[in-house]
Design a protein around this motif. Structure first.
Motif: not given
Length: 91
Positions: A43-72
């Motif tokens: 998915d990262t090779e196709d720059t046309a597929s990139a989307m800029v969104v709010g973090v909350e939008t991504v967390s609503s799609v995949d709640p498991t990202i809370v596990e990396v909330a403290d990523l420095p």
């Protein structure tokens, strides 16, 4: 949003947000503090597929990202599948 990567800008892809691809790679950019939530396998090779969104939008799609909330800033986290634990390292 408490317990998730804090608000702000997130970069993801159409494949993750609309096509249901799992998030397998997360980066927390040192230069601007932006988060990137991608699959990392096609998915990262196709720059046309990139989307800029709010973090909350991504967390609503995949709640498991809370596990990396403290990523420095300047670090990345990855996993082989959504059922695997996150691994972490500096970028």
């Amino acid at each position: 949003m408490s317990g998730s990567p804090h608000g702000g800008i997130a970069i993801t892809t159409r494949q993750v947000l609309r096509d249901g691809w799992p998030i397998l790679l997360v980066t927390h950019d040192a230069d601007d503090g932006a988060w990137q939530f991608v699959n990392g396998h096609g998915d990262t090779e196709d720059t046309a597929s990139a989307m800029v969104v709010g973090v909350e939008t991504v967390s609503s799609v995949d709640p498991t990202i809370v596990e990396v909330a403290d990523l420095p800033l300047g670090w990345r986290a990855w996993r082989a599948s959504p059922n695997d634990p996150w691994q972490r390292a500096p970028r």
